[in-house]
Write a protein that holds these residues in place. Sequence first.
Motif, PDB file in Angstrom:
ATOM      1  N   ALA A 122      28.600  26.482 107.299  1.00 28.37           N
ATOM      2  CA  ALA A 122      30.039  26.220 107.368  1.00 28.37           C
ATOM      3  C   ALA A 122      30.662  26.059 105.998  1.00 28.37           C
ATOM      4  N   PHE A 123      29.850  25.811 104.982  1.00 28.07           N
ATOM      5  CA  PHE A 123      30.366  25.614 103.624  1.00 28.07           C
ATOM      6  C   PHE A 123      30.108  26.831 102.743  1.00 28.07           C
ATOM      7  N   GLN A 124      29.737  27.946 103.343  1.00 26.37           N
ATOM      8  CA  GLN A 124      29.370  29.126 102.556  1.00 26.37           C
ATOM      9  C   GLN A 124      30.371  30.255 102.742  1.00 26.37           C
ATOM     10  N   VAL A 125      30.487  31.069 101.709  1.00 26.30           N
ATOM     11  CA  VAL A 125      31.251  32.308 101.749  1.00 26.30           C
ATOM     12  C   VAL A 125      30.340  33.403 101.229  1.00 26.30           C
ATOM     13  N   GLY A 134      28.285  21.233  93.394  1.00 20.96           N
ATOM     14  CA  GLY A 134      28.392  22.588  93.915  1.00 20.96           C
ATOM     15  C   GLY A 134      28.848  23.596  92.895  1.00 20.96           C
ATOM     16  N   SER A 135      29.646  23.175  91.914  1.00 24.84           N
ATOM     17  CA  SER A 135      30.171  24.130  90.931  1.00 24.84           C
ATOM     18  C   SER A 135      29.696  23.855  89.509  1.00 24.84           C
ATOM     19  N   ALA A 136      29.119  22.690  89.261  1.00 24.26           N
ATOM     20  CA  ALA A 136      28.747  22.331  87.889  1.00 24.26           C
ATOM     21  C   ALA A 136      27.762  23.325  87.290  1.00 24.26           C
ATOM     22  N   GLU A 137      26.768  23.738  88.101  1.00 26.66           N
ATOM     23  CA  GLU A 137      25.746  24.638  87.563  1.00 26.66           C
ATOM     24  C   GLU A 137      26.326  25.980  87.151  1.00 26.66           C
ATOM     25  N   SER A 138      27.433  26.393  87.772  1.00 30.54           N
ATOM     26  CA  SER A 138      28.065  27.667  87.414  1.00 30.54           C
ATOM     27  C   SER A 138      29.229  27.467  86.456  1.00 30.54           C
ATOM     28  N   ALA A 198      19.351  15.316  94.545  1.00 32.33           N
ATOM     29  CA  ALA A 198      19.079  16.753  94.513  1.00 32.33           C
ATOM     30  C   ALA A 198      18.790  17.286  95.912  1.00 32.33           C
ATOM     31  N   GLN A 199      18.053  16.518  96.720  1.00 33.48           N
ATOM     32  CA  GLN A 199      17.759  16.944  98.084  1.00 33.48           C
ATOM     33  C   GLN A 199      19.027  16.990  98.927  1.00 33.48           C
ATOM     34  N   VAL A 200      19.897  15.988  98.739  1.00 34.22           N
ATOM     35  CA  VAL A 200      21.165  15.969  99.482  1.00 34.22           C
ATOM     36  C   VAL A 200      22.003  17.185  99.109  1.00 34.22           C
ATOM     37  N   ALA A 201      22.101  17.473  97.810  1.00 35.27           N
ATOM     38  CA  ALA A 201      22.891  18.610  97.352  1.00 35.27           C
ATOM     39  C   ALA A 201      22.342  19.919  97.906  1.00 35.27           C
ATOM     40  N   ALA A 202      21.013  20.073  97.863  1.00 35.99           N
ATOM     41  CA  ALA A 202      20.401  21.302  98.363  1.00 35.99           C
ATOM     42  C   ALA A 202      20.674  21.485  99.852  1.00 35.99           C
ATOM     43  N   GLN A 203      20.619  20.385 100.597  1.00 32.45           N
ATOM     44  CA  GLN A 203      20.861  20.465 102.039  1.00 32.45           C
ATOM     45  C   GLN A 203      22.302  20.866 102.327  1.00 32.45           C
ATOM     46  N   ILE A 204      23.253  20.272 101.624  1.00 28.70           N
ATOM     47  CA  ILE A 204      24.666  20.594 101.847  1.00 28.70           C
ATOM     48  C   ILE A 204      24.953  22.050 101.504  1.00 28.70           C
ATOM     49  N   GLN A 205      24.368  22.535 100.418  1.00 29.61           N
ATOM     50  CA  GLN A 205      24.607  23.914  99.999  1.00 29.61           C
ATOM     51  C   GLN A 205      24.051  24.923 100.998  1.00 29.61           C
ATOM     52  N   GLN A 206      23.120  24.503 101.852  1.00 27.62           N
ATOM     53  CA  GLN A 206      22.530  25.420 102.834  1.00 27.62           C
ATOM     54  C   GLN A 206      23.314  25.466 104.140  1.00 27.62           C
ATOM     55  N   ILE A 207      24.309  24.605 104.305  1.00 28.42           N
ATOM     56  CA  ILE A 207      25.060  24.554 105.566  1.00 28.42           C
ATOM     57  C   ILE A 207      25.994  25.769 105.639  1.00 28.42           C
ATOM     58  N   GLN A 246      26.950  32.161 100.024  1.00 32.00           N
ATOM     59  CA  GLN A 246      26.873  31.261  98.875  1.00 32.00           C
ATOM     60  C   GLN A 246      27.747  30.033  99.118  1.00 32.00           C
ATOM     61  N   PHE A 247      27.262  28.873  98.645  1.00 31.48           N
ATOM     62  CA  PHE A 247      28.047  27.650  98.780  1.00 31.48           C
ATOM     63  C   PHE A 247      29.392  27.813  98.080  1.00 31.48           C
TER      64      PHE A 247
END
Length: 671
Positions: free
Chosen positions: A155-158, A352-356, A144-153, A161-162
């Motif tokens: 370069a991976f956002q539009v 990244g997309s499972a929750e949505s 969960a910590q790894v996922a949260a960190q990646i989603q905050q980068i 938002q991730f």
Amino acid sequence: MTGYVHGQSYKMLQALREKMSGWIAIGIVMLLAIPFAFFGMEQYLFQSGASYVARVEAPPSWWRSAPDFWPVRKLAWNAETISVDDFRSAFEQRRQQTRIEMGDDYDPRAFEAIENRRRVAEGLVDQAVLRLAAQNRGIAVGDAQVAAQIQQIPAFQVDGQFNLERYQLALQTQVPAQTPRQFEAAVRESLEQSLIPVHVGESAFATASQVDRLLVLLGERRDVEFAIMPAPEPDSGPVGDDEIQAWYDAHPEDFRAPETVTIEYVEIDDSAVTVEDMPGEEELREAYASQRARFAGDEERLASHILIEVPADADEATAREAETRARELAAMAQAEGADFAALAREHSDDFGSAESGGDLDWVQPGAMVPEFEQALFEMEEGEVSDPVRTDFGWHILQLRDIRGGEEARPFEAVREELARELTGSARERAFSELVGAVVDQAYREPNSLEPAAAAGGVEVQTAGPFARGEGEGVIAHPAVQRAAFTESLIEDGTVSDPIEVDTNHSVLIRVVGHTPERARPLDEVREEVIAAVRQDRSARRVAAAADAIVERVAQGEEFSAIAGEEGLAVQQVPDVPRGTPIPHPEAVDAYFAAEVPEEGGASAGQVQLEDGSIVVFAVTGVTPGNPEEAMAQERELLRQQLTMLAGNESVAAVLRALRERMKITVIEAQL
């Protein structure tokens, strides 16, 4: 006699070799290993052939007091090795950062200095120290910590938002490309390494009394009297030979001639290029046909997916199991009335997309890996695909909507735009061909610029001699300066590679003369030495006068009266705050560095400015800052700054303590 001695020595060594076998030899080696272990002789035995840049070793968590003896360290201690490749990669990253930060001022030769290499190596050692410390303390980072960190980068956002498309595309464009699992492993390692310093830094705090003390200092004001003693005129008295020689000997760096070069060069720019033929009708229509898609709105597809990840190192059984699971989920998703979003939330491995519900938003051509994109753009609206295999694993796709793909703008509407583009492309090609012809000729005859100049239809020009930082026009360009003083060009006298000084503007140079930096003889600089001696006399005379004023104030005389005697204009400035340039920032720094005066007294001082003038002053009063006058926002900002400083100091102290408990070996020969 000599032959007899050599013969006896040979027989003795031969006998020793014959006896040194079996358990006797092993016993002797073990006995010898003991003093080696105590005195560090293993460095001679094992480091001479070391293939790493650095090695960090730490006692194990189950024996923190393990002694630093080689056998114990070899068998029980944990270790991390920094390979040559690791160092080269880090050094290259630092090179790129420095080049971006410094722009035209970047000097590749200066960057290669051993001090830079040591700094990079020490940074890698610090990282290894923190990783070992985290391992020894059982620190682990969850998914969960790894996922949260990646989603905050970013370069991976539009739009803040991730975005899975951006994430996958970014990983694919890495050199080398990375899979999500590889990137997640790197993020996990980085988080584990940073947990100790982050938590230590976050534990720092600043008290209200510390903030108050800082506000007292920052808000302090001082009553000041000052006068400016102008820069002295050079002395005109005689200067003896002994004085000249003594000054010359004491200031050798002031009388050196800089390194200079003389160069030949040719300039090549697109002004020498002519594009005679404008693009014809047929060429324009061919360009329009080949680029028709860019004149139309891109088709976009609203998609969702379920990912069943297949690790890059998965064995055959694991891969088959993932495929079976993907086909089962595809059948479930294709069933009438199936809730695709619910299946994605429950089963998808794409955090990244499972929750949505597997939502990927609108997908444009080129945003996804080819297998994924081909399948998606062949689907009908509302369709759910069979499993699609990519490097990430198995995807089940759902196409929810289609938009875009409008009719392209007509040829006549874009005719002029195409003509400009084709003409520009033709000019760029012609310029590239011209540069290529010049460079090819320079490579064929590298010891002269004349053939290269003839190939480009340009003239050879000469500049110099000039020192670093001198020259005009293209000669002053930092890239040309660096090349002109490159050791290889100076020694070989060959033509340089093309040096780009602007768009479609390059220069080739050849160093034809070089004078190293040298000490200028006294006869050559005699007049300069005399001028320096006279200037120094004047400066010391004025400084002595300033010292006398300061001394008299210290003895109790009034500053204004003394300055009046010296014919100086006195200015009285009450309540001078920090940072106010009255009359100069250096003078204000000196005001606040002076001692707090006693009641009714003054604290005097002086400061010499760059132009040679001297500010003499007397501080007659000090008013401390009032913390109660500070706004809440100002107090909070100061508290945060103090906390950050304290946290940085704590982290540095912890890192020093960790390093002291570990054995660190750096092989400078590998840097």
